[in-house]
Design a protein around this motif. Structure first.
Motif: not given
Length: 348
Positions: A47-68
């Motif tokens: 469960k990420l709701e309301g939390g803080f996420v640090c992503e390492v090595g996002p590259g072009p941002g694929g996982i980043t989009r799913s996190l956002l």
């Protein structure tokens, strides 16, 4: 949740074309473009709701989009390659303040300085709503993991805020080593180092063909949750050193690896260590449980407390010195032979 979703954006494939991005082999880069897989990775983090996420090595941002597209309050990404900054900044603008982009090498980045202090929880309570997530390059995954385990053991960096969880990708064989049980082929030093500090689970395997370019191996997604109490309660450097030596000769009796902890003229300490630990010296290292490793580490620690120079002993320096002596002797004999036969030694 709806208000936190990203507005329509170019696809990751489109961004790669727009910014003429390509994966660099020397950086072990492999893009993950399938958004179904990136969403699955994010789901494994919990469960990420309301939390803080640090992503390492996002590259072009694929996982980043799913996190956002989750309910995370804030996402911070750390990327070494400057080429990805424009595509990540595009995401940051669309995220309206929920994404921070840092350019830097995660091996040297102080992650603890960017985490909100209000999310901190005592170590013995439930983990804080802080998460580290990343599709790690193969070339840095193991060294980075060891650094994080060391920080975890000292409750520093991201772990000064509590038992921060990790969800990371590794080469499949590395992921299998991390979770390997005793009497299995994959059991190794990394198994002990991960399992004595964390509850470790291999969540699922991503086929190599899902990446661009496709690596020759599959990829495992691993979830790690720090334990409230480590299964070996000793300093990390000592545990790491003992585990490294124990598994140095994996197919031999564990006695062979353990004896490299001591100078050759102090094998009395080797006998003392096995007697104190109660571990069978003829066990194979992959047969040793965490409990047995705990007893070995404590026996070694007791010896080091009594004789501090033992911990500083490095058998490799002795081996290197012996190699130099052997090479010098061979060269000297060659020169003497040349002189004996009346030849100039300048041609050597």
């Amino acid at each position: 949740m709806a208000t936190r979703r990203l507005p329509p954006l170019p696809t990751i494939q489109d961004l790669i074309r727009m910014y003429q991005l390509s994966a660099r082999k020397q950086l072990s880069q492999n893009f993950l473009l399938d958004m179904n897989i990136t969403r699955k990775i994010v789901k494994m983090a919990g469960k990420l709701e309301g939390g803080f996420v640090c992503e390492v090595g996002p590259g072009p941002g694929g996982i980043t989009r799913s996190l956002l597209n989750t309910g995370a309050n804030h996402v911070a990404v750390i990327e070494k390659d400057r080429r990805f900054m424009p595509s990540l900044q595009l995401l940051a603008e669309a995220a309206q303040g929920r994404l921070s982009v840092y350019q830097g090498d995660v091996l040297h980045f102080n992650m603890g300085q960017i985490i909100p202090e209000e999310l901190a929880k005592p170590w013995d309570k439930t983990p804080p709503n802080i998460h580290i997530i990343g599709n790690l390059p193969f070339s840095v995954s193991t060294p980075l993991l060891i650094r994080w385990l060391a920080a975890m053991s000292s409750q520093s960096g991201p772990w000064k805020y509590g038992r921060t969880k990790l969800t990371l990708t590794f080469q499949k064989e590395v992921a299998e080593r991390m979770v390997a049980r005793i009497l299995t082929d994959q059991r190794c030093r990394l198994s002990v180092m991960c399992q004595y500090l964390c509850d470790v689970k291999l969540k699922f395997v991503i086929p190599g063909r899902a990446f661009v370019p496709a690596p020759e191996v599959d990829v495992g997604v691993v979830h790690l949750v720090p334990r409230v109490t480590p299964l070996i309660q000793l300093p990390f450097p000592l545990v790491e050193k003992v585990a490294r030596h124990v598994f140095h000769y994996r197919q031999k009796y564990c006695r062979r690896g353990v004896e490299t902890l001591f100078p050759v003229h102090r094998l009395d300490l080797l006998e003392e260590m096995f007697e104190a630990s109660g571990v069978d010296p003829e066990s194979r290292c992959f047969m040793l449980s965490i409990g047995e490793m705990d007893r070995i580490c404590h026996a070694y620690n007791d010896i080091c407390q009594r004789e501090p120079d033992i911990f500083a002993y490095n058998y490799r320096s002795r081996e290197n010195a012996a190699k130099v002596r052997r090479k010098t002797k061979i060269l000297t004999e060659m020169i003497e032979e040349q002189i004996l036969h009346g030849k100039s030694s300048s041609g050597l």
